[in-house]
Design a protein around this motif. Structure first.
Motif, PDB file in Angstrom:
ATOM      1  N   GLU A  80     -15.718  13.190   1.012  1.00 14.97           N
ATOM      2  CA  GLU A  80     -15.044  14.095   0.057  1.00 14.97           C
ATOM      3  C   GLU A  80     -15.747  14.102  -1.317  1.00 14.97           C
ATOM      4  O   GLU A  80     -16.137  15.173  -1.796  1.00 14.97           O
TER       5      GLU A  80
ATOM      6  N   LEU B 105      -3.530   3.130  -5.395  1.00 14.62           N
ATOM      7  CA  LEU B 105      -2.874   4.173  -6.194  1.00 14.62           C
ATOM      8  C   LEU B 105      -1.507   3.748  -6.710  1.00 14.62           C
ATOM      9  O   LEU B 105      -0.992   4.322  -7.656  1.00 14.62           O
TER      10      LEU B 105
ATOM     11  N   ASP C 153     -10.607   4.193  -3.443  1.00 12.28           N
ATOM     12  CA  ASP C 153      -9.839   3.960  -2.217  1.00 12.28           C
ATOM     13  C   ASP C 153      -9.361   2.512  -2.252  1.00 12.28           C
ATOM     14  O   ASP C 153      -9.932   1.664  -2.942  1.00 12.28           O
TER      15      ASP C 153
ATOM     16  N   CYS D 100     -10.676   8.345  -1.248  1.00 10.08           N
ATOM     17  CA  CYS D 100     -11.928   9.045  -0.894  1.00 10.08           C
ATOM     18  C   CYS D 100     -12.457   8.634   0.469  1.00 10.08           C
ATOM     19  O   CYS D 100     -13.451   9.181   0.938  1.00 10.08           O
TER      20      CYS D 100
ATOM     21  N   ASN E 183      -4.604  14.213   2.115  1.00 11.29           N
ATOM     22  CA  ASN E 183      -4.338  13.452   3.333  1.00 11.29           C
ATOM     23  C   ASN E 183      -4.192  11.951   3.058  1.00 11.29           C
ATOM     24  O   ASN E 183      -4.602  11.123   3.867  1.00 11.29           O
ATOM     25  N   VAL E 184      -3.629  11.645   1.914  1.00 13.93           N
ATOM     26  CA  VAL E 184      -3.434  10.246   1.517  1.00 13.93           C
ATOM     27  C   VAL E 184      -1.949   9.893   1.526  1.00 13.93           C
ATOM     28  O   VAL E 184      -1.566   8.813   1.969  1.00 13.93           O
TER      29      VAL E 184
ATOM     30  N   PHE F 216       3.561   7.981   2.571  1.00 15.36           N
ATOM     31  CA  PHE F 216       4.384   7.570   1.432  1.00 15.36           C
ATOM     32  C   PHE F 216       5.765   8.215   1.529  1.00 15.36           C
ATOM     33  O   PHE F 216       5.894   9.349   1.985  1.00 15.36           O
TER      34      PHE F 216
ATOM     35  N   ALA G 295     -14.070  14.110   6.511  1.00 14.40           N
ATOM     36  CA  ALA G 295     -15.256  14.877   6.932  1.00 14.40           C
ATOM     37  C   ALA G 295     -15.855  15.568   5.721  1.00 14.40           C
ATOM     38  O   ALA G 295     -15.154  15.806   4.737  1.00 14.40           O
TER      39      ALA G 295
ATOM     40  N   LEU H 124      -9.603   8.864   8.450  1.00 12.98           N
ATOM     41  CA  LEU H 124     -10.257  10.078   8.936  1.00 12.98           C
ATOM     42  C   LEU H 124     -10.653  11.015   7.790  1.00 12.98           C
ATOM     43  O   LEU H 124      -9.846  11.315   6.915  1.00 12.98           O
TER      44      LEU H 124
ATOM     45  N   ALA I 239       0.808  -1.228   0.000  1.00 10.49           N
ATOM     46  CA  ALA I 239       0.000   0.000   0.000  1.00 10.49           C
ATOM     47  C   ALA I 239       0.836   1.271   0.000  1.00 10.49           C
ATOM     48  O   ALA I 239       0.271   2.366   0.017  1.00 10.49           O
TER      49      ALA I 239
ATOM     50  N   ILE J  61       2.421   2.374   2.364  1.00  9.55           N
ATOM     51  CA  ILE J  61       2.301   3.000   3.690  1.00  9.55           C
ATOM     52  C   ILE J  61       3.593   2.774   4.474  1.00  9.55           C
ATOM     53  O   ILE J  61       4.047   1.638   4.628  1.00  9.55           O
TER      54      ILE J  61
END
Ligand SMILES: C[S@@+](CC[C@H](N)C(=O)[O-])C[C@H]1O[C@@H](n2cnc3c(N)ncnc32)[C@H](O)[C@@H]1O
Length: 291
Positions: A132, A217, A159, A127, A234-235, A239, A90, A88, A34, A36
């Motif tokens: 969003e 991605l 996502d 997303c 915020n993704v 990385f 909003a 997270l 990922a 991450i």
């Protein structure tokens, strides 16, 4: 009386001890699968989230869990990724992006409309649970309110995490999540009668713009056309620099000329790419010499 000796490592008292090599492998796989980057201070978070997986799979320890996820084709891999990613989000998070989007849409799309079909493509990359892309759809729908015309507007929302995507597709939100919305946005875009699940549901007139898909991605992108705007907010925080460079280069390649890129509040393209020019706080436009 015999005193109980404290364990030399407080982690020895844990339900499932996680060895250094377990964490090392988990870090490596999180990066490989990922992109991450898990640092040492994420170890507690990782422990908590993966212990839940171990418990629900009725495994004995992290060794057994690692044996499962080392095989990329094992179905547990997607639960692993879901567990370590942070979702997270909003509605109308970073409001200035939506104000900018509305201005752009009114100025460049509506004003220049001459009667032909006008198509607009926006990508919400990372997303999460859908707040969003639905905020993008609500913004555009509001701008279109007083216009008639032949507009073909599509918002692709992707996502890596299948759990958040399921929630996004459902489009039902607790009223606590809607405190950012004024009455007009709330009543105009949600069926405010509570659903059986106790939330409120995004109206069909908003849902019809948004198409959800699972996409990592870092892998191949199946999309063919180009986008007017990409939200990737915020993704990329986890990385590393080479991964970010590659990703933003791919974004530049898949944007239409003068297309826009919106990034998260703590992110920057400085030292990553010079293919975009800044248009204000965390808003970028593909530069003509960057194409
Ligand atoms: C913190 S949320 C951000 C949500 C939204 N963009 C926002 O700013 O409110 C980050 C999302 O990025 C997703 N993500 C992380 N790595 C990804 C990857 N390699 N491919 C696709 N999505 C990824 C996570 O699953 C998560 O839902």
């Amino acid at each position: 009386m015999t005193k109980i000796q404290p364990a030399s490592n407080p982690q020895d008292f844990r339900e499932f001890p996680m060895t250094k090599s377990n964490f090392g492998l988990i870090k490596q796989l999180a990066y490989e699968y990922a992109g991450i980057k898990l640092t040492g201070h994420k170890q507690e978070m990782v422990y908590g989230r993966l212990s839940r997986r171990i418990r629900s799979l009725k495994l004995g320890d992290f060794d057994q869990y690692c044996e499962l996820i080392i095989d990329r084709n094992n179905p547990e891999v997607s639960n692993f990724i879901n567990a370590i990613s942070t979702n997270l989000t909003a509605f109308f998070r970073e409001l200035h992006h939506f104000e900018y989007l509305e201005q752009w849409f009114c100025k460049d799309v509506l004003k220049s409309y001459i009667g032909d079909m006008s198509s607009v493509r926006i990508w919400s990359a990372g997303c999460s649970s859908g707040e969003e892309p639905y905020s993008i759809a609500m913004t555009i729908d509001r701008a279109l309110r007083l216009r008639t015309g032949n507009f073909d507007i599509k918002i692709l929302a992707t996502d890596l995490d299948s759990k958040v995507l399921a929630k996004a597709t459902q489009g039902i939100y607790e009223t606590d999540c809607l405190t950012n919305l004024d009455d007009q946005l709330l009543h105009g875009n949600f069926d405010t009668e509570k659903t059986d699940e106790g939330g409120v549901s995004v109206k069909d007139k908003i849902r019809r713009y948004v198409h959800f898909k699972r996409l990592n991605l870092l892998e191949e992108w199946p999309m063919q056309g180009k986008f007017d705007a990409i939200f990737c907010r915020n993704v990329v925080i986890y990385f590393d620099v080479p991964t970010k460079r590659k990703l933003f280069d791919r974004y530049a390649n898949i944007l239409k000329p003068n297309g826009y890129l919106f990034i998260g509040h703590s992110e920057s393209l400085h030292g990553i790419t010079d293919r975009f020019k800044s248009k204000g706080k965390t808003i970028y436009q593909l530069s003509t010499d960057g194409m």
